[in-house]
Design an enzyme around this catalytic site. Sequence first.
Site, PDB file in Angstrom:
ATOM      1  N   GLY A   1       0.980  -1.024   0.122  1.00 27.38           N
ATOM      2  CA  GLY A   1       0.228  -0.259   0.359  1.00 27.38           C
ATOM      3  C   GLY A   1       0.846   1.158   0.420  1.00 27.38           C
ATOM      4  O   GLY A   1       2.333   1.363  -0.632  1.00 27.38           O
ATOM      5  N   SER A   2       0.639   2.610   0.774  1.00 30.66           N
ATOM      6  CA  SER A   2       0.801   3.692   0.762  1.00 30.66           C
ATOM      7  C   SER A   2       2.344   3.465   1.025  1.00 30.66           C
ATOM      8  O   SER A   2       3.419   4.900   0.884  1.00 30.66           O
ATOM      9  CB  SER A   2       0.443   4.402   1.600  1.00 30.66           C
ATOM     10  OG  SER A   2      -0.963   4.728   0.282  1.00 30.66           O
TER      11      SER A   2
END
Length: 592
Positions: free
Chosen positions: A314-315
């Site tokens: 993810g981020s």
Amino acid sequence: MLERGNRTFHRKKITISFFLCAAMLFLLFVRLVYLMVARADYYSAKAVELHERERSIKAARGRIIDCNGNVIADNKTVCTISVIYNQIEDPEKVIEVLCRELSLSEEYVRSRVEKYSSIERIKSNVDKETGDRIREYDLAGVKVDEDYKRYYPYGSLASKVLGFTGSDNQGIIGLEVIYEEYLEGEKGTILTVTDAKGIEVEEAGESRIEPVNGRDLHISMDMNIQSYATQLAVQAMETKQAKSVSIIVMDPRNGEILAMVNVPEFDLNNPYELTDEVLAGSVSANGELSAEEKQDLLNAMWRNGCINDTYEPGSTFKTITAAAGLESGVVTPQSTFSCPGFVIVEDRKIRCHKIGGHGAQDFVHATMNSCNPVFVTVGLRMGAETYYRYFEQFGLLQKTGVDLPGEAGTIMHKVEDIGEVELATISFGQSFQITPIQLLTTFSSIINGGRRVTPHFGVEITDTDGNLIEKLEYPVTQGIVSAETSATMREILEKVVSEGGGKNAYIEGVRIGGKTATSQTLPRGSGKYIASFVGFAPADDPQVIAIAIINHPQGVYYGGQIAAPIIRQLFENILPYLGIMDYNDYGVLETP
């Protein structure tokens, strides 16, 4: 005439027979001389071997010692109980005593006591007190030999890192198996002489070949940090009713791992006892587990998620995209973007986490806001081949080389299979998978000036007196990113914590950098998430980096809200402990 011929024939026959017999006797004589002279030592050794009983003595396994000198894997004196059939005088008494003292069934003990063999092991790893009691019975044919069993003073702490040993004292998982060649030592033996019936010749006594103890392994783990990180992980797991929580703490300058937590852990002194968490929902319909089912559950219980399992980061992976974008020149900190809340890539509409969008923003603020459309744009500007080249340059397509068994590799598309949609999702940390240790190692190379270090625990090998035998060394790759890009990334990531989505990791008076992430597990729409945060300090001169990952939290699942506070609490405690920061008279952390 015929009679004379027959006599001549018989004389010849007798003569030939005589010479044949003489030749055979001569050959036998030569053979006898050969065996008695040339092969005397060999057959003498064989004769001795027939009258010797050999019992092995385990070597004391080398200890595992943390960076503060705490022994975290030690040895405990135990006994092995054996019987020798030909020497037993009162089998019923032997059976009765061994059944009672060893808590074994009569059927089991009798089958071994009555088995005609040179030596039969009844039970190993018997505590010394029990072994001493059995020895006091002075039962003929019963042997009590002292050896060693692995003992872990800290119980379940760092269980999936340390690993454990089997009944043969060999490593099964973790550091115990990776450093087996140093830790195992060499077995010794006890030799006793017996007569033709297998009875010991008392006058001959025993001869011993003493075992050689294993070497001590000194590791970078700090049990104080490991203990506190474990407390935070357990607390997060209980509070968020999560499936599991992992925390890694590392020195980004050299790759030394200070702590690695995977809760739930298991008891190293009872490694074959399934924990409640593993058993929950795993018992078959009849309430019992087959041997195969139990082994599968044990394998799952022993699994180190930090290195054995991959996930979509993810981020937090936007840090890698940002570094690649800066290195390739497709973006600068001053580059401006406009986020309407989504970006169209081919036939896909990829949304920003902020439905209304972030509007106009420069790249620094886009990173602070963790804006998906901006990172998709950066990825598309680079193109698949350039982006893939940085994947390789950063070391993401290779294993980290961490000194633990079973490290998983990155699961990534082939470059020819990366279209614009795939490239877009990769750029913000989806559609591929890496391990937590891989992410932390790559993150470290981006903030430490561009050196890819090898994450590791092993530091040095010593003998039992502390004399250095070997200093362990690990590869370092230079030039992952330029010093300029590294400095820029440290500044941007510091702003993520001081002003952006990582503000829950902020500590007054401390320069902390980091990045949050919230990723949805496959299949999409399952409602299961992974919340994570990577943080480092001090931001201008990183000396410690840590990652916290919460798998399948219930309720609030955003990394910035539930993972970032874990790193904040961790740093509040370990930065003063490590001498990186100290509290002033007002209780605020600051550089000493």
